[in-house]
Design an enzyme around this catalytic site. Structure first.
Site, PDB file in Angstrom:
ATOM      1  CD  GLU A  73      -2.319   3.717  -5.215  1.00  0.00           C
ATOM      2  OE1 GLU A  73      -1.171   3.362  -4.930  1.00  0.00           O
ATOM      3  OE2 GLU A  73      -3.211   2.919  -5.546  1.00  0.00           O
ATOM      4  CG  HIS A  76      -3.002  -0.307  -6.749  1.00  0.00           C
ATOM      5  ND1 HIS A  76      -3.304   0.434  -5.637  1.00  0.00           N
ATOM      6  CD2 HIS A  76      -3.203  -1.605  -6.395  1.00  0.00           C
ATOM      7  CE1 HIS A  76      -3.676  -0.370  -4.658  1.00  0.00           C
ATOM      8  NE2 HIS A  76      -3.616  -1.604  -5.087  1.00  0.00           N
ATOM      9  NE  ARG A 128      -4.438  -0.479   0.235  1.00  0.00           N
ATOM     10  CZ  ARG A 128      -4.714  -1.521  -0.538  1.00  0.00           C
ATOM     11  NH1 ARG A 128      -3.788  -2.002  -1.358  1.00  0.00           N
ATOM     12  NH2 ARG A 128      -5.908  -2.076  -0.543  1.00  0.00           N
TER      13      ARG A 128
HETATM   14  C1  8YV Z   1      -6.846  -4.126  -5.694  1.00  0.00           C
HETATM   15  C2  8YV Z   1      -5.329  -4.322  -3.678  1.00  0.00           C
HETATM   16  O1  8YV Z   1      -6.713  -4.236  -7.047  1.00  0.00           O
HETATM   17  O2  8YV Z   1      -6.504  -6.175  -2.869  1.00  0.00           O
HETATM   18  C3  8YV Z   1      -5.904  -5.146  -2.599  1.00  0.00           C
HETATM   19  O3  8YV Z   1      -5.744  -4.776  -1.416  1.00  0.00           O
HETATM   20  O4  8YV Z   1      -4.595  -3.444  -3.427  1.00  0.00           O
HETATM   21  C4  8YV Z   1      -5.584  -4.624  -5.106  1.00  0.00           C
HETATM   22  O5  8YV Z   1      -5.551  -5.985  -5.322  1.00  0.00           O
HETATM   23  C5  8YV Z   1      -7.321  -2.769  -5.429  1.00  0.00           C
HETATM   24  O6  8YV Z   1      -7.073  -2.304  -4.163  1.00  0.00           O
HETATM   25  C6  8YV Z   1      -8.796  -2.757  -5.675  1.00  0.00           C
HETATM   26  O7  8YV Z   1      -9.375  -1.714  -5.037  1.00  0.00           O
END
Ligand code: 8YV
Length: 329
Positions: free
Chosen positions: A271, A289, A242
């Protein structure tokens, strides 16, 4: 008799053919243009809704929930749920669910892709070629760091961290890790005999360090100037976890000053408006991402969220309920 179905907001555009089965249970409100709703618009659209399927872009705060007395469930397609205020969800009697497991292997693949691209300078070399700068072969042209035989460090050894570690077996790597708690001997042995070390040792000894921990206020800037200074100047850092776990300003400085060799980054502070100075750096591999973005996995994530809202509307406990303390209420 009121035969109308409960209402569900699907806050982002996602695979209409997967969403189709929701029609049997809900009156759906979709967002086919995939606009990102402002907090005010999200609040408006959630009025009178039973639930919502969303992504990490929907912030669920106490303030928002206080205006939505009918809401029963918020279901993210992500495994990370730092956009949910779980305590507020519980006190407002709203179930919160995420989508664990289905993305572990795909995300681990991508962590490796970033690590290898960073260590072997793949995108930097490709750019050099594309802009016509390649005039002759050179013995030290884009020399980078080896992956095989090196020491992989993993910060955050949950399901994704362990999937990353397992992949090290084919590369003859040693794996060290740090986590809130040490894994069981059986888990360590399944994770390519990963060895638990303190954070200091992890930073100092890893040749390639991958961040795979969830974001929490305690994890904010867990990698900052002091931590980067402890890493090897030849090391690479990969973040598939993150934004906010790494202090991006400190990382940019460290990359400029050669405190570490390179970074592979799929997530950023603020982001998608990442720090513009990243773009001027050659020793970074930057992706938007997409670590979980294989077609099969993204569909599986959506289906996991669908399963959770269907369980909720049937009066069952959603399989991925995060705030289980709600059940006592
Ligand atoms: C997602 C992610 O694509 O699962 C998570 O925590 O960061 C990613 O796999 C994204 O956050 C979808 O909102």
């Amino acid at each position: 008799m009121n035969t109308s179905k409960p209402k569900l907001l699907v806050a982002r555009a996602m695979f209409p053919e997967e969403l189709f089965r929701l029609n049997a249970y809900f009156e759906l409100e979709l967002n086919p243009d995939d606009r990102i709703f402002s907090p005010e618009e999200l609040c408006d659209r959630l009025q009178g809704k039973f639930g919502m399927i969303c992504t990490s872009s929907a912030k669920i705060s106490a303030d928002l929930l206080s205006k939505l007395p009918e809401l029963k469930i918020v279901s993210t397609i992500a495994v990370g749920y730092d956009n949910f205020d779980l305590q507020a969800c519980t006190s407002h009697q709203v179930m919160a669910t995420n989508a664990p497991d289905v993305l572990n292997e795909t995300t681990a693949d991508f962590a490796w892709a970033l690590m290898m691209a960073t260590a072997r300078r793949v995108t930097e070399a490709e750019h050099f070629l594309r802009v016509g700068e390649w005039k002759k072969w050179g013995v030290d042209l884009f020399v980078g760091a080896d992956i095989h035989g090196s020491r992989l460090g993993i910060l955050g050894m949950g399901r994704i961290g362990q999937a990353i570690a397992r992949r090290a077996s084919g590369f003859g790597m040693e794996v060290i890790y740090h986590n809130r708690s040490q894994l069981s001997p059986a888990q360590e042995s399944a994770a390519h005999h990963a060895r638990y070390v303190d954070k200091e040792t992890l930073l100092r000894e890893a040749d390639h360090l991958i961040l795979a921990l969830p974001y929490s206020p305690e994890a904010h800037h867990i990698i900052g100037e002091a931590e980067l200074a402890k890493m090897k100047p030849s090391a690479t850092l990969v973040n598939i976890a993150r934004g906010g776990i790494v202090d991006d300003t400190a990382l940019i400085r460290a990359l400029r000053e050669g405190k570490i060799a390179g970074a592979g980054l799929d997530v950023f502070e603020n982001e998608p408006r990442l720090h513009p100075d990243f773009l001027g750096l050659k020793n970074v591999v930057l992706t938007p991402h997409i670590a979980s973005a294989s077609e099969r996995t993204r569909r599986a994530m959506v289906n996991r969220a669908i399963k959770n809202v269907i369980a909720a509307v049937r009066g069952e406990v959603p399989p991925d309920l995060l705030n289980r303390d709600i059940l006592g209420h």
